[in-house]
Scaffold this motif. Sequence first.
Motif, PDB file in Angstrom:
ATOM      1  N   ILE A   1     -17.742   5.547   0.882  1.00 33.74           N
ATOM      2  CA  ILE A   1     -16.936   6.350  -0.039  1.00 33.74           C
ATOM      3  C   ILE A   1     -17.851   6.957  -1.093  1.00 33.74           C
ATOM      4  CG2 ILE A   1     -15.083   6.239  -1.761  1.00 33.74           C
ATOM      5  CD1 ILE A   1     -13.940   3.877  -0.086  1.00 33.74           C
ATOM      6  N   PRO A   2     -17.765   8.274  -1.314  1.00 32.41           N
ATOM      7  CA  PRO A   2     -18.626   8.910  -2.332  1.00 32.41           C
ATOM      8  C   PRO A   2     -18.440   8.271  -3.714  1.00 32.41           C
ATOM      9  CG  PRO A   2     -17.441  10.564  -1.052  1.00 32.41           C
ATOM     10  CD  PRO A   2     -16.879   9.232  -0.666  1.00 32.41           C
ATOM     11  N   LYS A   3     -19.519   8.184  -4.470  1.00 31.63           N
ATOM     12  CA  LYS A   3     -19.492   7.541  -5.790  1.00 31.63           C
ATOM     13  C   LYS A   3     -18.761   8.368  -6.842  1.00 31.63           C
ATOM     14  CE  LYS A   3     -22.098   4.062  -4.552  1.00 31.63           C
ATOM     15  NZ  LYS A   3     -21.312   3.127  -3.800  1.00 31.63           N
ATOM     16  N   ASN A   4     -18.694   9.678  -6.663  1.00 29.42           N
ATOM     17  CA  ASN A   4     -18.158  10.556  -7.701  1.00 29.42           C
ATOM     18  C   ASN A   4     -16.667  10.857  -7.551  1.00 29.42           C
ATOM     19  OD1 ASN A   4     -18.389  12.073  -5.396  1.00 29.42           O
ATOM     20  ND2 ASN A   4     -19.207  13.878  -6.406  1.00 29.42           N
ATOM     21  N   ILE A   5     -15.935  10.065  -6.795  1.00 30.29           N
ATOM     22  CA  ILE A   5     -14.506  10.345  -6.606  1.00 30.29           C
ATOM     23  C   ILE A   5     -13.723  10.042  -7.878  1.00 30.29           C
ATOM     24  CG2 ILE A   5     -14.635   9.928  -4.125  1.00 30.29           C
ATOM     25  CD1 ILE A   5     -13.088   7.300  -4.629  1.00 30.29           C
ATOM     26  N   LYS A   6     -12.601  10.724  -8.030  1.00 31.11           N
ATOM     27  CA  LYS A   6     -11.711  10.508  -9.179  1.00 31.11           C
ATOM     28  C   LYS A   6     -10.418   9.810  -8.769  1.00 31.11           C
ATOM     29  CE  LYS A   6     -14.331  12.600 -12.140  1.00 31.11           C
ATOM     30  NZ  LYS A   6     -15.278  11.748 -12.769  1.00 31.11           N
ATOM     31  N   CYS A   7     -10.104   9.881  -7.454  1.00 33.15           N
ATOM     32  CA  CYS A   7      -8.829   9.367  -6.973  1.00 33.15           C
ATOM     33  C   CYS A   7      -9.014   8.704  -5.605  1.00 33.15           C
ATOM     34  CB  CYS A   7      -7.827  10.515  -6.893  1.00 33.15           C
ATOM     35  SG  CYS A   7      -6.186  10.019  -6.371  1.00 33.15           S
ATOM     36  N   TYR A   8      -8.350   7.581  -5.419  1.00 29.98           N
ATOM     37  CA  TYR A   8      -8.466   6.775  -4.207  1.00 29.98           C
ATOM     38  C   TYR A   8      -7.070   6.293  -3.828  1.00 29.98           C
ATOM     39  CZ  TYR A   8      -9.457   2.555  -1.477  1.00 29.98           C
ATOM     40  OH  TYR A   8      -9.490   1.591  -0.504  1.00 29.98           O
ATOM     41  N   THR A   9      -6.724   6.371  -2.532  1.00 29.78           N
ATOM     42  CA  THR A   9      -5.456   5.791  -2.077  1.00 29.78           C
ATOM     43  C   THR A   9      -5.689   4.852  -0.902  1.00 29.78           C
ATOM     44  OG1 THR A   9      -4.764   7.353  -0.338  1.00 29.78           O
ATOM     45  CG2 THR A   9      -4.268   7.969  -2.633  1.00 29.78           C
ATOM     46  N   GLU A  10      -4.807   3.869  -0.801  1.00 31.62           N
ATOM     47  CA  GLU A  10      -4.678   3.008   0.380  1.00 31.62           C
ATOM     48  C   GLU A  10      -3.203   3.030   0.750  1.00 31.62           C
ATOM     49  OE1 GLU A  10      -6.272  -0.961   1.023  1.00 31.62           O
ATOM     50  OE2 GLU A  10      -7.968  -0.448  -0.270  1.00 31.62           O
ATOM     51  N   PRO A  11      -2.810   3.930   1.673  1.00 26.37           N
ATOM     52  CA  PRO A  11      -1.399   4.049   2.037  1.00 26.37           C
ATOM     53  C   PRO A  11      -0.818   2.839   2.781  1.00 26.37           C
ATOM     54  CG  PRO A  11      -2.565   6.075   2.497  1.00 26.37           C
ATOM     55  CD  PRO A  11      -3.597   5.037   2.180  1.00 26.37           C
ATOM     56  N   PHE A  12      -1.659   2.048   3.442  1.00 26.65           N
ATOM     57  CA  PHE A  12      -1.243   0.790   4.078  1.00 26.65           C
ATOM     58  C   PHE A  12      -2.016  -0.317   3.363  1.00 26.65           C
ATOM     59  CE2 PHE A  12      -0.957   4.044   7.396  1.00 26.65           C
ATOM     60  CZ  PHE A  12       0.290   3.830   7.939  1.00 26.65           C
ATOM     61  N   ALA A  13      -1.765  -0.501   2.098  1.00 32.90           N
ATOM     62  CA  ALA A  13      -2.633  -1.333   1.255  1.00 32.90           C
ATOM     63  C   ALA A  13      -2.713  -2.788   1.699  1.00 32.90           C
ATOM     64  CB  ALA A  13      -2.186  -1.260  -0.200  1.00 32.90           C
ATOM     65  N   GLY A  14      -1.611  -3.368   2.134  1.00 34.89           N
ATOM     66  CA  GLY A  14      -1.657  -4.777   2.494  1.00 34.89           C
ATOM     67  C   GLY A  14      -2.234  -5.595   1.351  1.00 34.89           C
ATOM     68  N   HIS A  15      -3.263  -6.370   1.634  1.00 33.91           N
ATOM     69  CA  HIS A  15      -3.908  -7.182   0.598  1.00 33.91           C
ATOM     70  C   HIS A  15      -4.985  -6.417  -0.162  1.00 33.91           C
ATOM     71  CE1 HIS A  15      -2.181 -10.636   2.985  1.00 33.91           C
ATOM     72  NE2 HIS A  15      -1.677 -10.772   1.787  1.00 33.91           N
ATOM     73  N   ALA A  16      -5.166  -5.156   0.153  1.00 34.41           N
ATOM     74  CA  ALA A  16      -5.990  -4.223  -0.638  1.00 34.41           C
ATOM     75  C   ALA A  16      -7.429  -4.696  -0.862  1.00 34.41           C
ATOM     76  CB  ALA A  16      -5.294  -3.926  -1.971  1.00 34.41           C
TER      77      ALA A  16
ATOM     78  N   CYS B   1      -7.332  12.971  -3.099  1.00 36.98           N
ATOM     79  CA  CYS B   1      -7.978  11.657  -3.133  1.00 36.98           C
ATOM     80  C   CYS B   1      -8.755  11.377  -1.847  1.00 36.98           C
ATOM     81  CB  CYS B   1      -6.912  10.561  -3.273  1.00 36.98           C
ATOM     82  SG  CYS B   1      -5.854  10.724  -4.712  1.00 36.98           S
ATOM     83  N   ILE B   2      -9.569  10.329  -1.900  1.00 33.82           N
ATOM     84  CA  ILE B   2     -10.104   9.725  -0.680  1.00 33.82           C
ATOM     85  C   ILE B   2      -9.034   8.742  -0.221  1.00 33.82           C
ATOM     86  CG2 ILE B   2     -11.846   8.164   0.275  1.00 33.82           C
ATOM     87  CD1 ILE B   2     -12.994  10.913  -0.311  1.00 33.82           C
ATOM     88  N   ASN B   3      -8.633   8.847   1.050  1.00 36.46           N
ATOM     89  CA  ASN B   3      -7.569   8.018   1.601  1.00 36.46           C
ATOM     90  C   ASN B   3      -8.158   7.041   2.608  1.00 36.46           C
ATOM     91  OD1 ASN B   3      -5.093   9.633   0.565  1.00 36.46           O
ATOM     92  ND2 ASN B   3      -6.450  11.180   1.436  1.00 36.46           N
ATOM     93  N   VAL B   4      -8.002   5.754   2.348  1.00 34.96           N
ATOM     94  CA  VAL B   4      -8.467   4.724   3.269  1.00 34.96           C
ATOM     95  C   VAL B   4      -7.232   4.141   3.949  1.00 34.96           C
ATOM     96  CG1 VAL B   4      -9.621   2.494   3.473  1.00 34.96           C
ATOM     97  CG2 VAL B   4     -10.558   4.249   1.955  1.00 34.96           C
ATOM     98  N   LEU B   5      -7.185   4.297   5.271  1.00 33.86           N
ATOM     99  CA  LEU B   5      -5.998   3.908   6.035  1.00 33.86           C
ATOM    100  C   LEU B   5      -6.325   2.800   7.032  1.00 33.86           C
ATOM    101  CD1 LEU B   5      -5.920   7.400   5.887  1.00 33.86           C
ATOM    102  CD2 LEU B   5      -3.575   6.676   6.216  1.00 33.86           C
TER     103      LEU B   5
END
Length: 182
Positions: A24-39, A91-95
């Motif tokens: 994940i790039p270091k300079n992001i401002k927004c991050y999502t986990e749409p299936f977060a689970g235990h995150a 955002c960067i989205n981690v799914l």
Amino acid sequence: MKSGGQHERYHGMRYVRHFVTKLIPKNIKCYTEPFAGHAWVAREVCKNKNIMCILGDINPEPLKWAEKHHKFGENVILKIQDWKKTISKDCINVLDPPHEECVPVQGIRPGRCSLQSRNFFHEIKQICDKGYKCLVNLPNENSSLYNEIKQLYCNDPKWKCIPYIYHQNSHHTFRYLIAKNF
């Protein structure tokens, strides 16, 4: 599946969180986990208080667990909602979708559900291919979806597939295949 008398369980991205965080790039401002689970990945990414983190899951139980155990800061928003309401073009989205869909069952306490077969991966790719920056944990090679989903993502030149192997101990090895389009 049993090993040593215990049921094997899915550990989500727990064992791959440090590897994924490096993607994940270091300079992001927004991050999502749409299936977060235990995150587990959010636990690492959201330590940076300059990143707005939005964690969504249709099942409230793992989000409650993550909130209690990860002790997130004010930059983290937890939402009990469908994944399509969490994913964002900004955002960067981690799914890390489940291989089954959790369908609430009447009369069973909150957080418990009936699992029904559902493949989220085609729909995720269709949405991500519309300008969303996505990183997706694909099914592992023990899954019946493995070959189909690996071809769908890894044969597309817009996506890069990255294998990762985690050796927990001499008896447990976890194999991951991460796809990203940014």
